[in-house]
Write a protein that holds these residues in place. Structure first.
Motif, PDB file in Angstrom:
ATOM      1  N   THR A 337       0.809  -1.231   0.000  1.00 45.17           N
ATOM      2  CA  THR A 337       0.000   0.000   0.000  1.00 45.17           C
ATOM      3  C   THR A 337       0.836   1.272   0.000  1.00 45.17           C
ATOM      4  O   THR A 337       0.311   2.354  -0.231  1.00 45.17           O
ATOM      5  CB  THR A 337      -0.932   0.018   1.224  1.00 45.17           C
ATOM      6  N   GLY A 358      -6.663  -1.858  -6.765  1.00 42.83           N
ATOM      7  CA  GLY A 358      -7.379  -0.743  -6.158  1.00 42.83           C
ATOM      8  C   GLY A 358      -6.961  -0.482  -4.735  1.00 42.83           C
ATOM      9  O   GLY A 358      -7.337   0.540  -4.136  1.00 42.83           O
ATOM     10  N   ASN A 359      -6.159  -1.402  -4.146  1.00 40.84           N
ATOM     11  CA  ASN A 359      -5.658  -1.213  -2.777  1.00 40.84           C
ATOM     12  C   ASN A 359      -4.386  -0.377  -2.730  1.00 40.84           C
ATOM     13  O   ASN A 359      -3.919  -0.019  -1.648  1.00 40.84           O
ATOM     14  CB  ASN A 359      -5.378  -2.576  -2.134  1.00 40.84           C
ATOM     15  N   LEU A 361      -3.349   2.548  -2.594  1.00 40.88           N
ATOM     16  CA  LEU A 361      -3.943   3.870  -2.389  1.00 40.88           C
ATOM     17  C   LEU A 361      -2.950   5.019  -2.472  1.00 40.88           C
ATOM     18  O   LEU A 361      -3.349   6.177  -2.612  1.00 40.88           O
ATOM     19  CB  LEU A 361      -4.649   3.899  -1.025  1.00 40.88           C
ATOM     20  N   LYS A 379     -12.540  -1.822 -12.120  1.00 38.25           N
ATOM     21  CA  LYS A 379     -13.217  -0.603 -11.662  1.00 38.25           C
ATOM     22  C   LYS A 379     -12.565  -0.049 -10.400  1.00 38.25           C
ATOM     23  O   LYS A 379     -12.691   1.141 -10.096  1.00 38.25           O
ATOM     24  CB  LYS A 379     -14.686  -0.907 -11.407  1.00 38.25           C
ATOM     25  N   SER A 380     -11.859  -0.911  -9.683  1.00 39.28           N
ATOM     26  CA  SER A 380     -11.258  -0.481  -8.422  1.00 39.28           C
ATOM     27  C   SER A 380     -10.183   0.590  -8.625  1.00 39.28           C
ATOM     28  O   SER A 380      -9.825   1.292  -7.685  1.00 39.28           O
ATOM     29  CB  SER A 380     -10.642  -1.688  -7.699  1.00 39.28           C
ATOM     30  N   THR A 382     -10.514   3.308  -9.958  1.00 39.33           N
ATOM     31  CA  THR A 382     -11.106   4.634  -9.743  1.00 39.33           C
ATOM     32  C   THR A 382     -10.926   5.102  -8.307  1.00 39.33           C
ATOM     33  O   THR A 382     -11.137   6.283  -8.002  1.00 39.33           O
ATOM     34  CB  THR A 382     -12.599   4.627 -10.097  1.00 39.33           C
ATOM     35  N   ASN A 383     -10.539   4.178  -7.405  1.00 40.81           N
ATOM     36  CA  ASN A 383     -10.339   4.546  -5.995  1.00 40.81           C
ATOM     37  C   ASN A 383      -8.982   5.197  -5.741  1.00 40.81           C
ATOM     38  O   ASN A 383      -8.738   5.713  -4.654  1.00 40.81           O
ATOM     39  CB  ASN A 383     -10.451   3.300  -5.104  1.00 40.81           C
ATOM     40  N   LEU A 384      -8.110   5.151  -6.737  1.00 39.27           N
ATOM     41  CA  LEU A 384      -6.729   5.617  -6.538  1.00 39.27           C
ATOM     42  C   LEU A 384      -6.657   7.124  -6.742  1.00 39.27           C
ATOM     43  O   LEU A 384      -6.373   7.625  -7.824  1.00 39.27           O
ATOM     44  CB  LEU A 384      -5.794   4.879  -7.493  1.00 39.27           C
ATOM     45  N   THR A 385      -6.887   7.860  -5.682  1.00 32.86           N
ATOM     46  CA  THR A 385      -7.040   9.317  -5.782  1.00 32.86           C
ATOM     47  C   THR A 385      -5.732  10.037  -6.085  1.00 32.86           C
ATOM     48  O   THR A 385      -5.746  11.174  -6.549  1.00 32.86           O
ATOM     49  CB  THR A 385      -7.623   9.874  -4.474  1.00 32.86           C
ATOM     50  N   GLY A 405     -12.744   8.863 -11.044  1.00 30.23           N
ATOM     51  CA  GLY A 405     -11.346   8.790 -10.672  1.00 30.23           C
ATOM     52  C   GLY A 405     -10.425   9.259 -11.788  1.00 30.23           C
ATOM     53  O   GLY A 405     -10.688  10.241 -12.485  1.00 30.23           O
TER      54      GLY A 405
END
Length: 804
Positions: A337, A358-359, A361, A379-380, A382-385, A405
């Motif tokens: 991470t 997606g983990n 981060l 789709k995960s 999109t969580n990576l800001t 995202g």
């Protein structure tokens, strides 16, 4: 007998004199003379020596000088100040000197051999200057020397083998020069305390000496970007204190030793990129629990991407691009991470992208392009800001492109080459087919089918027009994307820049300075760009990069250079800018003798610059101070329109601030406002002063640092003395010679024609003198400058037109 008594008396007198001399404390007059000789060799444009090195106080109280209890000079330290001159051999007379630091002081010339006679010298730092010649062999006499730093100069020739006598040496820094030949085999045989060796960015050849591995205290070995060849000595991978091993961008080859002979417990950075290493990624790296950066890109490594990389908790950057790696992407990497960058591009990886990515981060850069990956884009992602650079191009991906995202601003360049993707119409990627099998009533057929056919027809016409327009644009070879494209432009990878510049060859070099180098590049689509590669050896490089990125991204004006993209990783940072065919104003003035620039063109260029500064000072939502305006930072496009560039040290005025206090001297000597030295503050008036000096320079074709400007005479004073009746003595002669070529033939010129030009010349020079006044409050604001220059240009153009 008389002779005997006379001789005895003489011997007694001589003995008495010798005893008296022995009881007299060492004289410091030699030190004073050496310091004065040092001062005499320098220009000192900021007046640091002139204002402090005076006879009214002891030289031990002078700026940059330190002494011991006997009032003998032990230290001479000047760093990051402009001294401009050469090193006097008289410094060799400072017999108690232990520290000599003249880093980043603009000194030139050679290193005097006399420095090799300083018996107590421990620290010799002459880095980031313009010194040349060979490194004196006599420096090998400095047996107490602990630090030898000659970074970023112009030294050539070989590394003197006499340096092996420096038995106290702890740090050896010679990077960024033009050194050639092999590294002497015995260089490290007698330096047991050596902990850092930095010889990168030279032209060194041959093998890495095996004697390096005898340095039991070695913490950093940096040999990157040379012409070294052969294998890396196997014993080098068994050094318990080594923290940095950087030998990238050479011609090194061979496999990396196996696990049984690999022991680098303190290793933090290993950079082997751009060599010819082969074999599997060494398993021994799995024991390097302190590893932060792993860079093995552009080699011939084979096998799979190791899953044990996920077990290295401090690892933040993994660069494995352009090798022969196969197999699947390890799912275990998703557990890392803290990962900031992962580049697996241009390998033969297959399978799907792990949904668990997606983990990640913290990740900022993810490049999986040019592989054999298949399946859907998770789709995960999109969580990576923090993800700013995502490149999935040229794989076998398909299905719906995720929404949100990073995909909100993604460009076609990052997705192209995946023909089965759908769902992003704004990039020309078709909507995904509707799989619903529900029947529709026949009465809705006309309402649905007819509009669809009509829409298809309109779309076809639109695509035809777009294709035609693209062909026209391609023929025109537009150098950069449009403003709209730029808002969504993706970061360009390092490997793309390597291709665009033919590996940053000198043939594509546009210029260089203290910041680094600028290269011309051609992207795969044929568009031309300028690539500003920052010198990462400078501590301020990352800050300069961030400052310039922010300034260029938040400003938008026709007379400011536009940022096209960026490329950034731990050891490489570059700005990709629009390409300017006519180079800089400095080039036009001096490389071309100024002959292509008429008076009207010069006024037009400075009007462009004035409008850019007016925008920064008065029209932007935050006041931006450029702080380094000079001809080399004014670029000219194909239409000779000026664009202000290089915002690496720009500053912002927040709220109601009128000035900002600077922690270091900004800008370039000759163009810096005088208040920098007296108050340390920058304001709008500081930029206006620089503008005034550039305006004087473009009309006289004399640099403010020209050798003729010595003592009290400056460029402004020289012009001011000739104003207004003797301007012909200072103005560039080509202005008067060539001005009427566009309107009046030589045969039809009249004295009145030249009188008209002189009148407008006087007006522009008067404006330049107003801008460059010593007192900041007396300088004319930039919005008034624009009005006056615009009026001068319009009236002169009109009068020139009437004459033709």
């Amino acid at each position: 007998m008389a002779f005997f008594f006379i001789r005895t008396a003489i011997l007694i007198l001589l003995a008495t004199a010798a005893c008296t001399a022995a009881l007299t404390p060492p004289s410091n007059s030699t030190d004073l003379a050496a310091l004065l000789a040092f001062k005499e060799q320098l220009k000192d444009p900021l007046g640091i020596l002139a204002g402090n090195w005076t006879a009214t106080e002891s030289f031990c109280l002078w700026a940059g000088v330190s002494c011991d209890s006997r009032q003998r000079v032990t230290g001479l330290v000047f760093s990051d100040v402009q001294l401009q001159g050469s090193i006097t051999p008289s410094l060799g007379n400072l017999s108690f000197l232990s520290t000599l630091i003249l880093g980043n002081t603009s000194i030139t010339g050679t290193v005097p051999n006399e420095l090799g006679s300083l018996p107590w010298l421990q620290n010799l730092n002459l880095s980031f200057n313009s010194l040349s010649g060979t490194i004196p062999h006599i420096l090998g006499n400095l047996t107490r020397l602990e630090i030898l730093d000659l970074t970023q100069n112009h030294f050539f020739g070989g590394i003197p083998h006499e340096l092996h006598n420096l038995r106290s040496l702890v740090y050896l820094g010679l990077p960024g020069n033009e050194l050639s030949g092999p590294i002497p085999q015995g260089l490290f045989n007698n330096t047991p305390n050596l902990s850092e060796i930095r010889l990168g960015l030279n032209r060194l050849t041959g093998a890495i000496p095996g004697s390096v591995s005898s340095l039991l205290k070695l913490e950093a070995l940096v040999l990157e970007k040379n012409l070294l060849s052969g294998p890396v000595p196997p014993s080098l991978f068994n050094m318990s204190q080594l923290q940095v091993l950087a030998v990238g961008r050479n011609n090194l080859s061979g496999p990396i030793p196996g696990n049984e002979s690999f022991h680098l417990p303190m290793l933090q950075t290993i950079a082997l990129q751009e060599n010819q290493f082969h074999g599997p990624i060494p398993l021994g790296l799995s024991t390097c629990q302190n590893l932060v950066e792993l860079s093995l890109a552009v080699n011939n490594f084979t096998g799979s991407v190791p899953s044990w990389l996920a077990a290295l908790p401090k690892l933040t950057l993994i660069y494995l691009a352009m090798n022969g790696l196969t197999g699947k992407i390890p799912v275990e990497l998703s557990n890392h991470t803290g990962l900031l960058g992962l580049d697996l591009s241009e390998n033969n990886l297959e399978g799907s992208i792990p949904d668990s990515f997606g983990n990640l981060l913290s990740i900022e850069e993810l490049d999986l392009s040019s592989n054999l990956l298949s399946g859907a884009i998770p789709k995960s992602l999109t969580n990576l800001t923090y993800l700013a650079n995502l490149n999935l191009s040229f794989n076998r991906l398909g299905g719906q492109i995720p929404e949100g995202g990073v995909f909100l601003n993604i460009t076609l360049k990052s997705l192209m080459g995946n023909n089965a993707l759908c769902g992003l119409p704004r990039l020309g990627i078709a909507q995904c087919p509707n799989t619903s099998k529900q029947s529709r009533p026949k009465q809705l057929l006309i309402k649905v089918l007819l509009p669809a056919v009509l829409a298809f027809f309109i779309l076809a016409v639109f695509l035809y027009m777009m294709l035609a327009r693209m062909k026209v644009n391609k023929r025109r070879k537009m150098p950069v994307p449009s403003d709209t494209d730029m808002q969504n432009y993706q970061l360009i990878s390092y490997h793309e820049l390597v291709r665009a510049t033919s590996n940053f060859t000198d043939n594509n070099l546009l210029g260089e300075g203290s910041f680094g180098k600028v290269f011309k590049g051609e992207l795969d689509d044929g568009s031309l760009i300028a690539i500003k590669v920052l010198n990462m050896r400078q501590e301020s490089a990352s800050k300069s990069f961030d400052t310039e990125c922010r300034a260029l991204r938040m400003t938008r004006h026709r007379n400011l250079v536009r940022i096209v993209s960026t490329c950034s990783n731990l050891d490489f940072k570059a700005l990709i800018l629009e390409y300017m065919p006519h180079g800089s104003l400095d080039d036009s003035l001096y490389l071309n003798d100024g002959r292509q620039l008429s008076f009207l063109q010069r006024v037009g260029i400075m009007l462009d610059v004035a409008m850019a500064l007016e925008y920064l000072h008065h029209q932007h939502f935050e006041v931006v101070l450029h702080c380094d305006l000079k001809p080399s930072n004014i670029l000219l496009d194909k239409d000779m329109i000026a664009h202000v560039s290089d915002f690496g040290i720009s500053k912002l005025l927040v709220g109601d601030e009128n000035s900002i206090t600077l922690t270091s001297m900004p800008g370039t000597v000759g163009y810096m406002a005088p208040e920098f030295g007296s108050t340390g503050k920058a304001s709008r008036a500081s930029d206006i002063y620089s503008f005034g000096i550039v305006l004087l320079e473009i009309l006289t074709r004399k640099r403010p640092t020209d050798p003729m400007f010595v003592s009290e005479l400056s460029l402004r004073q020289w012009v001011s003395q000739a104003f207004p009746h003797e301007l012909s003595n200072v103005v560039d002669s080509s202005i008067l010679q060539d001005e009427f070529n566009n309107g009046i033939d030589d045969a039809s010129r009249t004295p009145e024609d030249f009188s008209v030009t002189n009148t407008y010349l006087a007006s522009v020079i008067e404006l330049a003198l107003l801008c460059s006044r010593v007192a900041p409050e007396e300088r004319i604001p930039m919005n008034d400058v624009v009005v006056k220059l615009n009026r001068i240009k319009s009236n002169y153009s009109s009068q020139l037109g009437n004459k033709s």
